[in-house]
Design a protein around this motif. Structure first.
Motif, mmCIF file in Angstrom:
data_model
loop_
_atom_site.group_PDB
_atom_site.id
_atom_site.type_symbol
_atom_site.label_atom_id
_atom_site.label_comp_id
_atom_site.label_asym_id
_atom_site.label_seq_id
_atom_site.Cartn_x
_atom_site.Cartn_y
_atom_site.Cartn_z
ATOM 1 N N ASN A 47 5.806 6.762 -5.490
ATOM 2 C CA ASN A 47 5.335 5.629 -6.295
ATOM 3 C C ASN A 47 6.424 4.583 -6.403
ATOM 4 O O ASN A 47 7.620 4.875 -6.242
ATOM 5 N N ILE A 48 6.002 3.344 -6.666
ATOM 6 C CA ILE A 48 6.905 2.199 -6.784
ATOM 7 C C ILE A 48 6.984 1.777 -8.248
ATOM 8 O O ILE A 48 5.967 1.666 -8.928
ATOM 9 N N GLU A 49 8.201 1.523 -8.699
ATOM 10 C CA GLU A 49 8.407 0.874 -10.001
ATOM 11 C C GLU A 49 8.627 -0.611 -9.718
ATOM 12 O O GLU A 49 9.594 -0.995 -9.074
ATOM 13 N N HIS A 50 7.708 -1.429 -10.207
ATOM 14 C CA HIS A 50 7.697 -2.857 -9.902
ATOM 15 C C HIS A 50 8.016 -3.675 -11.154
ATOM 16 O O HIS A 50 7.465 -3.431 -12.225
ATOM 17 N N LYS A 51 8.891 -4.670 -10.999
ATOM 18 C CA LYS A 51 9.174 -5.637 -12.062
ATOM 19 C C LYS A 51 9.196 -7.024 -11.438
ATOM 20 O O LYS A 51 9.690 -7.187 -10.315
ATOM 21 N N ASP A 52 8.678 -8.028 -12.169
ATOM 22 C CA ASP A 52 8.690 -9.373 -11.607
ATOM 23 C C ASP A 52 8.892 -10.428 -12.690
ATOM 24 O O ASP A 52 8.856 -10.129 -13.889
ATOM 25 N N SER A 53 9.109 -11.651 -12.224
ATOM 26 C CA SER A 53 9.393 -12.772 -13.126
ATOM 27 C C SER A 53 8.166 -13.253 -13.881
ATOM 28 O O SER A 53 8.272 -14.103 -14.761
ATOM 29 N N MET A 54 6.986 -12.687 -13.574
ATOM 30 C CA MET A 54 5.789 -12.992 -14.357
ATOM 31 C C MET A 54 5.683 -12.113 -15.593
ATOM 32 O O MET A 54 4.762 -12.263 -16.386
ATOM 33 N N GLY A 55 6.617 -11.182 -15.738
ATOM 34 C CA GLY A 55 6.609 -10.280 -16.888
ATOM 35 C C GLY A 55 5.940 -8.948 -16.627
ATOM 36 O O GLY A 55 5.816 -8.123 -17.536
ATOM 37 N N ASN A 56 5.522 -8.718 -15.397
ATOM 38 C CA ASN A 56 4.880 -7.448 -15.072
ATOM 39 C C ASN A 56 5.922 -6.351 -14.872
ATOM 40 O O ASN A 56 6.934 -6.559 -14.202
ATOM 41 N N LYS A 57 5.669 -5.200 -15.440
ATOM 42 C CA LYS A 57 6.448 -3.992 -15.192
ATOM 43 C C LYS A 57 5.425 -2.892 -14.963
ATOM 44 O O LYS A 57 4.783 -2.424 -15.905
ATOM 45 N N GLU A 58 5.232 -2.531 -13.703
ATOM 46 C CA GLU A 58 4.122 -1.662 -13.333
ATOM 47 C C GLU A 58 4.585 -0.484 -12.491
ATOM 48 O O GLU A 58 5.628 -0.530 -11.833
ATOM 49 N N ASN A 59 3.766 0.556 -12.518
ATOM 50 C CA ASN A 59 3.937 1.701 -11.634
ATOM 51 C C ASN A 59 2.799 1.678 -10.617
ATOM 52 O O ASN A 59 1.631 1.549 -10.989
ATOM 53 N N VAL A 60 3.144 1.761 -9.344
ATOM 54 C CA VAL A 60 2.145 1.754 -8.284
ATOM 55 C C VAL A 60 2.212 3.101 -7.567
ATOM 56 O O VAL A 60 3.103 3.335 -6.755
ATOM 57 N N PRO A 61 1.302 4.017 -7.878
ATOM 58 C CA PRO A 61 1.348 5.354 -7.280
ATOM 59 C C PRO A 61 0.706 5.400 -5.901
ATOM 60 O O PRO A 61 0.024 4.455 -5.472
ATOM 61 N N ARG B 174 -6.829 0.965 -7.360
ATOM 62 C CA ARG B 174 -7.100 2.174 -6.578
ATOM 63 C C ARG B 174 -8.554 2.126 -6.133
ATOM 64 O O ARG B 174 -9.443 1.797 -6.928
ATOM 65 N N PHE B 175 -8.785 2.453 -4.875
ATOM 66 C CA PHE B 175 -10.129 2.466 -4.339
ATOM 67 C C PHE B 175 -10.559 3.904 -4.066
ATOM 68 O O PHE B 175 -9.731 4.762 -3.760
ATOM 69 N N TYR C 201 0.860 -1.174 0.000
ATOM 70 C CA TYR C 201 0.000 0.000 0.000
ATOM 71 C C TYR C 201 0.902 1.231 0.000
ATOM 72 O O TYR C 201 1.642 1.474 0.949
ATOM 73 N N VAL C 202 0.866 1.994 -1.090
ATOM 74 C CA VAL C 202 1.748 3.149 -1.251
ATOM 75 C C VAL C 202 1.081 4.384 -0.650
ATOM 76 O O VAL C 202 -0.043 4.739 -1.023
ATOM 77 N N GLY D 213 -1.726 5.814 -2.976
ATOM 78 C CA GLY D 213 -3.151 5.564 -2.897
ATOM 79 C C GLY D 213 -3.580 4.228 -3.450
ATOM 80 O O GLY D 213 -4.735 3.836 -3.271
ATOM 81 N N GLU D 214 -2.680 3.523 -4.127
ATOM 82 C CA GLU D 214 -3.042 2.233 -4.715
ATOM 83 C C GLU D 214 -2.530 1.073 -3.873
ATOM 84 O O GLU D 214 -1.513 1.167 -3.189
#
Length: 233
Positions: free
Chosen positions: A72-86, A134-135, A67-68, A88-89
């Motif tokens: 914001n977080i720059e996320h990368k993982d072995s599932m192939g996801n490359k996401e930005n988590v700002p 985001r909620f 919970y940010v 509030g999310e």
């Protein structure tokens, strides 16, 4: 039973680039009295300096919720996801059979502040998965996690729910857990009163064997409420 876990009594590690507070035993911090609570294993409140972060590292058979709060977080993982988590999310991953991921603060001039929460799953060896959402922050009560992803919540592989309350000063709330359930309240910001107990920003409250929980915002507050399964031997 209502027990207040004061923020300044948590485990603490300052690595320069990372300032981390541990509600439960984690890494070099160990306290036999705080190994977790029901299905909760980790509640870390982390602040990461600009341009720094956690390099690629593994996880297995754990539900990992982020919970940010700021930045914001720059996320990368072995599932192939490359996401930005700002800010509030919420982000959740099932590590399942095994994943690797990294988390960085991509900003050069802004710190990152977030909670990372580990929940022990009720099913092991599941296929890893990723989701974030985001909620609506204008609602006073929101369902964030549930085992059946009901009402737009994120799915978690555990018999638990997570609710977020946004309380105005003087606003009262109540929650009635089923018999045998355990409740953990985490004060994200503000100040609340539960019976005669006052909890402020970053405090946690463990609750068991209470028929109903009443709390009130002594000031504008944000609270996470985890409804957790009974503790098994």
């Amino acid at each position: 039973m209502i027990y207040l876990r004061k923020a300044n009594e948590r485990g603490h590690a300052n690595h320069g680039w990372l300032d981390s507070w541990h509600t439960f035993s984690f890494a070099s911090y160990y306290d036999a009295n705080f190994m977790g609570f029901s299905a909760l294993r980790v509640i870390n409140e982390d602040r990461v300096m600009p341009g720094e972060g956690f390099g690629t590292h593994p996880h297995k058979d754990m539900e990992i919720l982020t919970y940010v709060l700021e930045g914001n977080i720059e996320h990368k993982d072995s599932m192939g996801n490359k996401e930005n988590v700002p800010a509030g999310e919420f982000q959740i991953m099932s590590a399942g059979t095994g994943i690797t991921h990294s988390e960085y603060n991509p900003n050069s001039d802004k710190g990152l502040h977030f909670y990372q929460i580990w929940i022990m799953p009720d099913t092991t060896g599941i296929t890893p998965r990723y989701d974030q959402r985001r909620f609506n922050t204008t609602e006073s009560k929101q369902l964030i996690l549930s085992p059946d992803a009901r009402d737009g919540s994120l799915k978690v592989f555990q018999d638990m729910t997570l609710w977020r309350w946004n309380l105005k000063k003087g606003e009262e709330a109540q929650y009635q857990p089923e018999a045998g359930r355990n409740i953990w309240l985490q004060v994200v910001k503000g100040k609340i009163a539960i019976n005669d107990i006052i909890a402020t920003t970053s405090d946690g409250i463990a609750i068991a064997n209470e028929d109903i929980i009443y709390f009130v915002g002594d000031e504008d507050s944000e609270v996470l409420l985890f409804d957790l399964p009974p503790v098994t031997a």
